[in-house]
Design a protein around this motif. Structure first.
Motif, PDB file in Angstrom:
ATOM      1  N   TYR A 140       0.992  -1.261  -0.069  1.00  0.00           N
ATOM      2  CA  TYR A 140      -0.045  -0.111  -0.117  1.00  0.00           C
ATOM      3  C   TYR A 140       0.919   1.253  -0.013  1.00  0.00           C
ATOM      4  O   TYR A 140       0.367   2.381   0.110  1.00  0.00           O
ATOM      5  CB  TYR A 140      -0.938  -0.096   0.927  1.00  0.00           C
ATOM      6  CG  TYR A 140      -1.752  -1.290   1.265  1.00  0.00           C
ATOM      7  CD1 TYR A 140      -2.404  -1.516   0.110  1.00  0.00           C
ATOM      8  CD2 TYR A 140      -2.149  -1.864   2.374  1.00  0.00           C
ATOM      9  CE1 TYR A 140      -3.422  -2.633   0.066  1.00  0.00           C
ATOM     10  CE2 TYR A 140      -2.931  -2.917   2.446  1.00  0.00           C
ATOM     11  CZ  TYR A 140      -3.637  -3.363   1.441  1.00  0.00           C
ATOM     12  OH  TYR A 140      -4.714  -4.389   1.313  1.00  0.00           O
ATOM     13  N   SER A 160      -5.189  11.536   0.732  1.00  0.00           N
ATOM     14  CA  SER A 160      -6.070  11.662  -0.595  1.00  0.00           C
ATOM     15  C   SER A 160      -6.992  10.683  -0.261  1.00  0.00           C
ATOM     16  O   SER A 160      -7.720  10.619  -1.331  1.00  0.00           O
ATOM     17  CB  SER A 160      -4.948  11.711  -1.482  1.00  0.00           C
ATOM     18  OG  SER A 160      -4.406  10.424  -1.738  1.00  0.00           O
ATOM     19  N   MET A 161      -6.758   9.392   0.258  1.00  0.00           N
ATOM     20  CA  MET A 161      -7.590   8.226   0.471  1.00  0.00           C
ATOM     21  C   MET A 161      -9.002   8.678   0.991  1.00  0.00           C
ATOM     22  O   MET A 161      -8.955   9.200   1.912  1.00  0.00           O
ATOM     23  CB  MET A 161      -6.859   7.251   1.013  1.00  0.00           C
ATOM     24  CG  MET A 161      -7.852   5.869   0.854  1.00  0.00           C
ATOM     25  SD  MET A 161      -6.795   4.245   1.584  1.00  0.00           S
ATOM     26  CE  MET A 161      -5.433   4.160   0.455  1.00  0.00           C
ATOM     27  N   ASP A 162      -9.857   8.301   0.379  1.00  0.00           N
ATOM     28  CA  ASP A 162     -11.325   8.671   0.770  1.00  0.00           C
ATOM     29  C   ASP A 162     -11.547   7.579   1.883  1.00  0.00           C
ATOM     30  O   ASP A 162     -11.084   6.333   1.928  1.00  0.00           O
ATOM     31  CB  ASP A 162     -12.390   8.767  -0.169  1.00  0.00           C
ATOM     32  CG  ASP A 162     -12.570   7.517  -1.014  1.00  0.00           C
ATOM     33  OD1 ASP A 162     -12.582   6.528  -0.507  1.00  0.00           O
ATOM     34  OD2 ASP A 162     -12.972   7.741  -2.308  1.00  0.00           O
ATOM     35  N   LYS A 205     -12.559   3.944   0.425  1.00  0.00           N
ATOM     36  CA  LYS A 205     -11.513   3.057  -0.035  1.00  0.00           C
ATOM     37  C   LYS A 205     -10.627   2.566   1.251  1.00  0.00           C
ATOM     38  O   LYS A 205     -10.106   1.591   1.262  1.00  0.00           O
ATOM     39  CB  LYS A 205     -10.706   3.878  -1.015  1.00  0.00           C
ATOM     40  CG  LYS A 205      -9.654   3.203  -1.670  1.00  0.00           C
ATOM     41  CD  LYS A 205      -8.704   3.991  -2.469  1.00  0.00           C
ATOM     42  CE  LYS A 205      -7.648   3.151  -3.341  1.00  0.00           C
ATOM     43  NZ  LYS A 205      -6.760   3.658  -4.411  1.00  0.00           N
ATOM     44  N   ALA A 206     -10.566   3.575   2.256  1.00  0.00           N
ATOM     45  CA  ALA A 206      -9.738   2.968   3.439  1.00  0.00           C
ATOM     46  C   ALA A 206     -10.365   1.739   4.158  1.00  0.00           C
ATOM     47  O   ALA A 206      -9.631   0.952   4.708  1.00  0.00           O
ATOM     48  CB  ALA A 206      -9.646   4.300   4.338  1.00  0.00           C
ATOM     49  N   LEU A 233      -2.732   6.399   6.885  1.00  0.00           N
ATOM     50  CA  LEU A 233      -3.427   6.695   5.680  1.00  0.00           C
ATOM     51  C   LEU A 233      -2.933   7.857   4.891  1.00  0.00           C
ATOM     52  O   LEU A 233      -2.885   8.827   5.638  1.00  0.00           O
ATOM     53  CB  LEU A 233      -4.905   6.394   5.791  1.00  0.00           C
ATOM     54  CG  LEU A 233      -5.600   4.986   6.536  1.00  0.00           C
ATOM     55  CD1 LEU A 233      -7.002   5.381   6.832  1.00  0.00           C
ATOM     56  CD2 LEU A 233      -5.410   3.989   5.422  1.00  0.00           C
TER      57      LEU A 233
END
Length: 229
Positions: A112, A190-192, A195-196, A187
């Motif tokens: 990731y 930028s990850m919503d 998605k997380a 995290l």
């Protein structure tokens, strides 16, 4: 277990997020050959990729380097753990197996491209807070040194600091005696959240397929700064 995200981090970056997985009833042992083989192959493929695309040009690594600067830390002096792992592999200094909890933690971090820490939650006391460190924040780390975490995110319990995306502490390290664990995913902003949660569920499924047990996930952000797991 009560876990909260301190306002000190949100004030620095409004989209700062933390992913949490809490495992119970796990049995940690040596990684099965399937995991060892998959990890070795993944590292070999990463090495080849990084001949064309240097570590700092990879999207996840780059985003965390930028966040490091936003928080006030020097990404060249204090490299986050995912970048440090990548740099080892770029030199063909491949990671050797430790046990299934650490090996999967490293695999997720590489896959990731984000710092991730796993802690023996039986060694934690009281509520957990994830905050921004200052010149007095530090601990004896897995790197064999006392680490000061000024301007670096860190986790603390009643006994003090125990984890960060830089290096983790000796006090809360997992072992083959671990039966419950706290997994902290740093995290990318930028990850919503959707998605997380998908990423955390996928990771929790794989972890418990290998180590058994149960798990529960949550995401901490400006909109949801507290959770109880």
């Amino acid at each position: 277990m009560n876990i909260s995200l301190d306002a000190s981090l949100i004030e620095k970056h409004s989209q700062f997020k933390i992913g949490i997985i809490h495992y119970t009833k796990i049995t940690v042992s040596h990684s099965p050959q399937m995991i060892k083989g998959r990890m070795q192959l993944y590292q070999e493929n990463l090495f080849l990729e990084m001949q064309e695309q240097p570590v700092t040009e990879r999207a996840g690594i780059q985003e965390w380097r930028t966040l490091w600067k936003t928080l006030g830390a020097d990404p060249n002096r204090y490299r986050h753990s995912a970048e440090s792992l990548m740099r080892r592999i770029a030199k063909q200094n491949y990671l050797t197996p430790v046990h299934a909890a650490v090996d999967l933690n490293n695999f997720f971090s590489l896959q990731y491209e984000m710092p991730i820490g796993i802690y023996d939650s039986a060694k934690l006391e009281g509520d957990i807070v994830i905050a921004l460190g200052d010149e007095e924040t530090g601990y004896e780390g897995l790197n064999g040194r006392y680490n000061i975490l000024k301007n670096i995110p860190y986790s603390r319990d009643k006994l003090g600091a125990f984890g960060s995306p830089f290096v983790d502490s000796l006090r809360t390290a997992t072992s083959e005696e671990t039966t419950q664990a706290l997994h902290i995913f740093y995290l990318p902003p930028s990850m919503d959240e959707a998605k997380a949660r998908q990423l955390l569920t996928s990771s929790g499924n794989m972890f418990t397929q290998v180590n058994g047990g149960d798990y529960i996930i949550d995401v901490l952000s400006a909109e949801s700064q507290h959770t109880s797991l």
